[in-house]
Design an enzyme around this catalytic site. Sequence first.
Site, PDB file in Angstrom:
ATOM      1  N   ASP A  87      33.990  65.190 -63.056  1.00 57.56           N
ATOM      2  CA  ASP A  87      33.506  64.408 -64.199  1.00 57.56           C
ATOM      3  C   ASP A  87      34.719  63.872 -64.954  1.00 57.56           C
ATOM      4  O   ASP A  87      35.847  64.326 -64.780  1.00 57.56           O
ATOM      5  CB  ASP A  87      32.592  65.269 -65.089  1.00 57.56           C
ATOM      6  N   ASP A 122      32.245  56.790 -68.706  1.00 56.39           N
ATOM      7  CA  ASP A 122      31.185  56.050 -69.385  1.00 56.39           C
ATOM      8  C   ASP A 122      31.295  56.240 -70.897  1.00 56.39           C
ATOM      9  O   ASP A 122      32.008  57.129 -71.365  1.00 56.39           O
ATOM     10  CB  ASP A 122      29.816  56.533 -68.875  1.00 56.39           C
ATOM     11  N   CYS A 277      13.172  91.084 -63.395  1.00 52.69           N
ATOM     12  CA  CYS A 277      13.697  90.211 -62.347  1.00 52.69           C
ATOM     13  C   CYS A 277      14.184  91.049 -61.184  1.00 52.69           C
ATOM     14  O   CYS A 277      14.720  92.143 -61.374  1.00 52.69           O
ATOM     15  CB  CYS A 277      14.831  89.363 -62.910  1.00 52.69           C
ATOM     16  N   CYS A 279      16.358  89.816 -58.813  1.00 52.96           N
ATOM     17  CA  CYS A 279      17.573  89.272 -58.200  1.00 52.96           C
ATOM     18  C   CYS A 279      18.595  90.401 -58.023  1.00 52.96           C
ATOM     19  O   CYS A 279      18.475  91.465 -58.631  1.00 52.96           O
ATOM     20  CB  CYS A 279      18.140  88.128 -59.033  1.00 52.96           C
ATOM     21  N   CYS A 282      20.185  91.901 -61.193  1.00 53.64           N
ATOM     22  CA  CYS A 282      19.272  92.702 -62.026  1.00 53.64           C
ATOM     23  C   CYS A 282      18.865  93.993 -61.317  1.00 53.64           C
ATOM     24  O   CYS A 282      18.697  95.034 -61.960  1.00 53.64           O
ATOM     25  CB  CYS A 282      18.029  91.898 -62.379  1.00 53.64           C
TER      26      CYS A 282
HETATM   27  N1  GUN Z   1      28.080  65.392 -68.879  1.00 53.87           N
HETATM   28  C1  GUN Z   1      27.027  65.539 -69.693  1.00 53.87           C
HETATM   29  N2  GUN Z   1      26.611  64.342 -70.166  1.00 53.87           N
HETATM   30  C2  GUN Z   1      27.419  63.412 -69.629  1.00 53.87           C
HETATM   31  C3  GUN Z   1      27.479  61.980 -69.729  1.00 53.87           C
HETATM   32  O1  GUN Z   1      26.694  61.329 -70.409  1.00 53.87           O
HETATM   33  N3  GUN Z   1      28.467  61.363 -69.004  1.00 53.87           N
HETATM   34  C4  GUN Z   1      29.346  62.050 -68.222  1.00 53.87           C
HETATM   35  N4  GUN Z   1      30.272  61.370 -67.529  1.00 53.87           N
HETATM   36  N5  GUN Z   1      29.288  63.390 -68.107  1.00 53.87           N
HETATM   37  C5  GUN Z   1      28.345  64.061 -68.806  1.00 53.87           C
HETATM   38 ZN    ZN Z   2      17.855  88.591 -62.264  1.00 61.15          ZN
END
Ligand code: GUN
Ligand code: ZN
Length: 649
Positions: A87, A122, A277, A279, A282
């Site tokens: 990201d 963005d 749970c 899993c 747990c």
């Molecule tokens: N992670 C959570 N929301 C966003 C977003 O709107 N844009 C980007 N690039 N990463 C994110």
């Molecule tokens: Zn669990």
Amino acid sequence: MFEIVDRDGLGRLGRLATRHGSVQTPALLPVINPNNVLIPPREMADRFGAEIVITNAYILRRTKSAGGSVEGDVHNRLAFEGPIMTDSGAFQQHVYGDVDVTNGEIVRYQASIGSDLVTMLDVFSEPSHSRAEASAGVDETLRRAKEAAAIKEEVGPDPFALVGVVQGGVHAPERTRCAQEISKLGVDVAAIGGVVPLMESYRFRDLVQVVIASRQGLSPHLPVHLFGAGHPMLFALACLLGCDLFDSASYAKYARAGRMMFVDGTWRASELEHRICECAACAKRTPAELAGDERAIAEHNLAVSFAEIGRVRQAIKTGDLWELVERRCRAHPALLDGLKELRRHASWLESFEPLSRHSALFYTGSETVYRPILHRLRTRLQERYSPPRRKVLVMFPEGEKPYMARQAAAMEKVERVCNAHFLVKSAFGPVPIELDEMYPISQSLVPDQLDLEVLEASEVFARQFLAGAGYEFGILWEGDATLEELSKWREEPTPIDWILQRVRATADMQFGRGAADALLAGKVDLVRSKNTGRVRNVLVDCRHILSMRAHDGFFSLRAEGGKALHRAFAKPALRVVVDPETAEFNRAGKNVFAKFVLAADANLRPMDEVLVVDPDDALVAVGQCLLGPEEMAAFDRGLAVRVREGLPP
Ligand code: GUN
Ligand code: ZN
């Protein structure tokens, strides 16, 4: 790079190819904080089945500039050989107000560290943004998306996949515009951004509106990522709306706060006195031990999240994703608001609904009657169905199925008194008795006791139908007492062949008004099952034109039936137009691949019976389409039409 393997409405099972292997979708991408690895990605893969992870390039890059050691490949840094998405820092912009990196810098940086899915920078649009602010943000996001696409071109022949982001705040037209433009830029994945604040404040109705508005602008061939959707109670709903990828930091953030995620909500580990749970995390701890163990809670959160992804995948395969969503959305009143919002989009959702499913439709509550498949049933009754010419209509209350068999004795009594048509006032709306075996009428389960809202809706649906149906007199069947009322309408009996009526009504509902006249012009023979008496094959002048399917009560089209429909319905109705180069293969009975589809009738739906034609409208084959019309035109991979019979030249 994205192929659809199976689908249920907008929900889809897919394969996303990357340079480090392919990923099954829907997929959950656990967020790895490069500076604080709670559970190593390799372990995520081995223990929970994670196929791909996401990390933040903005944080990686800052670490480096602060004298850290982030050089070379992100796969080495995370010790993970599988696909890695990165990201860009747009979310940090939301959290801190600003970031000290440009789009060009962060895209090039992601490319330089060998990221498989590179995210543009963005402009995060806040839910509080006015339309004008959101619009300016979309303009800048689109400018940067173009820039990112140009950088991808520069980088060379086998570059990363580019993630374009859809912003626009809560303003549906801005979302749709952004999505349309992003789709034109040659991105490989579309991500819906700016939704974390909506999810954090449980504004699921707004979330549904935003996802739908975004999805409406996106080309169907793009995989869709929903940024920040990390709570398992949301996965089914998001998949139902066409999302394929999710990223989650929630498993770790919740764990830090001692919170355990479940498909039906969140619990504080310290408040649990009982084991709830099974899993692995747990199972080997007492509730008290668990409460003090951040890592164990994180493992639990991952286990539950990946199990839910599996459950959603199975639901898409089985065809009961709607039922799963309806159940999940009862976990929280705010989710129920999200579910209720869907009815406002029923006609758009209907365009992705398959003709039928293999699993039965379950009534789970008053929202069910607004499901797109039932919206279709009511719309087609208005637009395609012609009732037999009768002055009198007798209406049965909802009852056991199949309706006609159950009401046979009552129908006979009525027909001895007067000429009548019959329908059932079902929870889903009025059902002409001869359509009772058509999906989803007899393939649905409804409780005996209906909600008041549904009874009222059923009245409204019935009134809408009756307004255009042309009966002179309608009466509710209340047993033999009704016969007396009907004696006023005594006429010379002109019996209806209800089996033939079923064939006629089904043909019109499936192919369009006038299809029955076109298909059944001639001497009709109905071949019926020896066991059940149900129609199997329809022959006209000794030619086999249709087969009726036992599982959904619709027809499979034979070549001779296709010819009749082709003559009666002008193009583009019922048609899939294929490349003339490959039409010869289809004439020989070979399937149609999406790559060779030039156009398709906008009224076709997945699983519809179709006419395959060449650009001169010569009929080359009949078959069943597996995709919707927009998808057939947009996809370069996969089957579009399973050909049943080719027509040699
Ligand atoms: N992670 C959570 N929301 C966003 C977003 O709107 N844009 C980007 N690039 N990463 C994110
Ligand atoms: Zn669990």
